[in-house]
Write a protein that holds these residues in place. Structure first.
Motif, PDB file in Angstrom:
ATOM      1  N   ALA A 100       0.865  -1.183   0.000  1.00 45.41           N
ATOM      2  CA  ALA A 100       0.000   0.000   0.000  1.00 45.41           C
ATOM      3  C   ALA A 100       0.897   1.227   0.000  1.00 45.41           C
ATOM      4  O   ALA A 100       1.812   1.328   0.819  1.00 45.41           O
ATOM      5  CB  ALA A 100      -0.889  -0.002   1.235  1.00 45.41           C
ATOM      6  N   SER A 101       0.648   2.152  -0.908  1.00 41.11           N
ATOM      7  CA  SER A 101       1.573   3.272  -1.064  1.00 41.11           C
ATOM      8  C   SER A 101       0.888   4.446  -1.728  1.00 41.11           C
ATOM      9  O   SER A 101      -0.086   4.279  -2.471  1.00 41.11           O
ATOM     10  CB  SER A 101       2.780   2.826  -1.902  1.00 41.11           C
ATOM     11  OG  SER A 101       3.644   3.897  -2.209  1.00 41.11           O
ATOM     12  N   SER A 127      -5.632   9.119  -7.152  1.00 39.11           N
ATOM     13  CA  SER A 127      -5.090  10.474  -7.255  1.00 39.11           C
ATOM     14  C   SER A 127      -3.568  10.513  -7.337  1.00 39.11           C
ATOM     15  O   SER A 127      -2.986  11.588  -7.464  1.00 39.11           O
ATOM     16  CB  SER A 127      -5.538  11.299  -6.040  1.00 39.11           C
ATOM     17  OG  SER A 127      -5.086  10.687  -4.828  1.00 39.11           O
ATOM     18  N   THR A 128      -2.909   9.366  -7.278  1.00 37.86           N
ATOM     19  CA  THR A 128      -1.444   9.327  -7.326  1.00 37.86           C
ATOM     20  C   THR A 128      -0.938   9.963  -8.612  1.00 37.86           C
ATOM     21  O   THR A 128      -1.509   9.761  -9.693  1.00 37.86           O
ATOM     22  CB  THR A 128      -0.950   7.874  -7.218  1.00 37.86           C
ATOM     23  OG1 THR A 128      -1.412   7.308  -5.988  1.00 37.86           O
ATOM     24  CG2 THR A 128       0.567   7.798  -7.265  1.00 37.86           C
ATOM     25  N   HIS A 144      -2.743  -1.342  -8.693  1.00 37.71           N
ATOM     26  CA  HIS A 144      -4.121  -1.685  -8.345  1.00 37.71           C
ATOM     27  C   HIS A 144      -4.683  -0.471  -7.610  1.00 37.71           C
ATOM     28  O   HIS A 144      -4.177  -0.087  -6.555  1.00 37.71           O
ATOM     29  CB  HIS A 144      -4.131  -2.928  -7.442  1.00 37.71           C
ATOM     30  CG  HIS A 144      -5.501  -3.373  -7.035  1.00 37.71           C
ATOM     31  ND1 HIS A 144      -6.226  -4.300  -7.749  1.00 37.71           N
ATOM     32  CD2 HIS A 144      -6.273  -3.011  -5.975  1.00 37.71           C
ATOM     33  CE1 HIS A 144      -7.395  -4.493  -7.151  1.00 37.71           C
ATOM     34  NE2 HIS A 144      -7.444  -3.722  -6.077  1.00 37.71           N
ATOM     35  N   PHE A 145      -5.724   0.145  -8.159  1.00 34.20           N
ATOM     36  CA  PHE A 145      -6.178   1.447  -7.676  1.00 34.20           C
ATOM     37  C   PHE A 145      -7.316   1.325  -6.659  1.00 34.20           C
ATOM     38  O   PHE A 145      -8.184   0.452  -6.770  1.00 34.20           O
ATOM     39  CB  PHE A 145      -6.628   2.321  -8.836  1.00 34.20           C
ATOM     40  CG  PHE A 145      -5.511   2.661  -9.790  1.00 34.20           C
ATOM     41  CD1 PHE A 145      -4.617   3.679  -9.492  1.00 34.20           C
ATOM     42  CD2 PHE A 145      -5.338   1.940 -10.962  1.00 34.20           C
ATOM     43  CE1 PHE A 145      -3.581   3.991 -10.359  1.00 34.20           C
ATOM     44  CE2 PHE A 145      -4.301   2.242 -11.835  1.00 34.20           C
ATOM     45  CZ  PHE A 145      -3.425   3.269 -11.533  1.00 34.20           C
ATOM     46  N   ILE A 260      -0.531  16.591  -0.403  1.00 31.95           N
ATOM     47  CA  ILE A 260       0.925  16.428  -0.476  1.00 31.95           C
ATOM     48  C   ILE A 260       1.241  14.938  -0.398  1.00 31.95           C
ATOM     49  O   ILE A 260       1.103  14.307   0.652  1.00 31.95           O
ATOM     50  CB  ILE A 260       1.631  17.200   0.662  1.00 31.95           C
ATOM     51  CG1 ILE A 260       1.205  18.669   0.632  1.00 31.95           C
ATOM     52  CG2 ILE A 260       3.142  17.070   0.527  1.00 31.95           C
ATOM     53  CD1 ILE A 260       1.460  19.389  -0.682  1.00 31.95           C
ATOM     54  N   GLU A 261       1.656  14.381  -1.507  1.00 31.72           N
ATOM     55  CA  GLU A 261       1.875  12.941  -1.582  1.00 31.72           C
ATOM     56  C   GLU A 261       3.082  12.517  -0.750  1.00 31.72           C
ATOM     57  O   GLU A 261       4.103  13.192  -0.707  1.00 31.72           O
ATOM     58  CB  GLU A 261       2.068  12.515  -3.038  1.00 31.72           C
ATOM     59  CG  GLU A 261       0.820  12.708  -3.892  1.00 31.72           C
ATOM     60  CD  GLU A 261       0.987  12.152  -5.304  1.00 31.72           C
ATOM     61  OE1 GLU A 261       1.835  11.254  -5.495  1.00 31.72           O
ATOM     62  OE2 GLU A 261       0.278  12.619  -6.214  1.00 31.72           O
TER      63      GLU A 261
END
Length: 377
Positions: A100-101, A127-128, A144-145, A260-261
């Motif tokens: 998960a990231s 949203s990545t 995998h979204f 903010i990723e």
């Protein structure tokens, strides 16, 4: 399986498989050797001074983690997580790795998975940044979204079980997979590189918190070595971490998450250790983006949004030090390269569509670099 005790009183079990077969141990040995050889080929990341002529007694440095092979601070974490899982017997030949990231950890784990010829699935929010998705796929990973970041945990567990794989779970294992006493971790590297600077022991080290692993490593390291260094976590305003630091009973945060990723979470992650953090500074997303753009112009290269979050906290701390007449050094982290956000933080149309007005914060931070004081809003 038969069991017996020999004449010396030593217990023996026979006719049963060992915990790891000789073939599996051989594969693990080779896997660890490949990761260690990759590390040996990789030079340490640079410590970059940031010019602040208005504050001659205060020095600011950025640890440039974007120079790792996969372009971010998460390269260190991914390497540690793979070694930890290999040595724990959780990964073998052909094991599918699931993580998960929000993007950067998945990019780095995809790199190491490809090195070991292992399938890799990244469970990431829709949203990545597309640049991160492309990087994951470049290294052979599959995305995998999920619709919401908070859905990634359970979905990763489900996928790993379905595929007979291993959920790496950076959010649980980040703080324990890294040897915080030393062994070339980021804290040891920072202090070694600061040794010949005018103020070799930093007054502050500033970092963000995504898993909490970096702040845990740095916080434990400075305590173990008895350094007079404060650890400050720069946290997105919409994140739970600074709220939990103030009140340990607060464990989740409702409402929209941060844009903010890589940093800031809606739940307190198991790897976040608030007791080793000396201060937290909450930073609005628009401020982080503005600071990323300002520092990018000053360095002549793009930096990501989490670097902007760090820079704003550094400006707050430096202004406070100057007001008290203190001299010293502040070290923070350049987390990843801004090119990963060309279609978001560095795109004026994206900013407008997202409702961000960053101009006032850019002016305030530019004024800080010119005068040594961070103006009030």
């Amino acid at each position: 399986m038969s069991e017996q005790i020999d004449a010396a009183g030593i217990f023996h079990a026979s006719d049963g498989p060992p915990s790891l077969s000789a073939v599996c141990r051989h594969w693990v040995d080779r896997a660890i050797a490949r990761i260690e050889a990759d590390y040996n080929r990789t030079a340490d990341t640079h410590l970059i001074p940031v010019e602040m002529p208005a504050l001659p007694g205060i020095a600011l440095y950025l640890k440039d983690e974007s120079s790792h092979p996969t372009g971010s601070l998460k390269h260190r974490l991914a390497r540690s997580l793979f070694l930890y899982a290999l040595c724990n017997g959780w990964i073998g030949e052909g094991t599918t790795i699931v993580e998960a990231s929000s993007g950067s950890t998945a990019v780095s784990e995809a790199y190491f998975a490809r090195m070991l010829s292992l399938p890799f699935v990244a469970v990431v929010p829709r949203s990545t940044a597309p640049e991160k998705i492309a990087a994951i796929e470049f290294y052979g990973g599959r995305c995998h979204f999920v619709d919401a970041p908070c859905d990634a945990y359970a979905e990763s567990e489900r996928l790993a079980a379905e595929l007979g794989g291993h959920y790496m779970d950076q959010f649980t294992y980040a703080e324990r997979a890294t040897d915080w006493r030393g062994n070339n971790n980021i804290a040891e590297s920072i202090f070694a590189q600061m040794a010949r600077e005018p103020h070799p022991v930093p007054r502050w080290v500033v970092c963000g918190a995504g898993t909490g692993g970096t702040s845990a490593t740095i916080g434990r390291f400075v305590r173990y070595n008895r350094h007079a260094t404060g650890v400050c976590v720069a946290d997105p305003e919409a994140s739970i971490f600074h709220r939990h630091w103030q009140d340990r009973s607060v464990l989740t945060q409702e409402g929209p998450g941060s844009r903010i990723e890589g940093i800031g979470r809606q739940r307190v992650e198991p790897s976040f250790i608030p007791e080793v953090v000396d201060r937290m500074i909450a930073v609005p997303d628009a401020v982080s983006i503005a600071a990323a753009r300002v520092v990018s112009r000053r360095l002549g290269r793009r930096c990501g949004g989490s670097t902007g979050t760090n820079i704003w906290a550094c400006a707050v701390l430096a202004s406070e030090m100057a007001a008290r007449g203190e001299a010293g050094s502040i070290v923070s982290i350049l987390c990843d390269h801004g090119d990963r956000y060309a279609s978001s933080y560095f795109d004026d149309e994206w900013l407008s569509a997202s409702g961000f007005d960053i101009a006032p914060y850019e002016r305030r931070l530019e004024a800080f670099f010119e005068t040594g004081r961070l103006p009030a809003a």
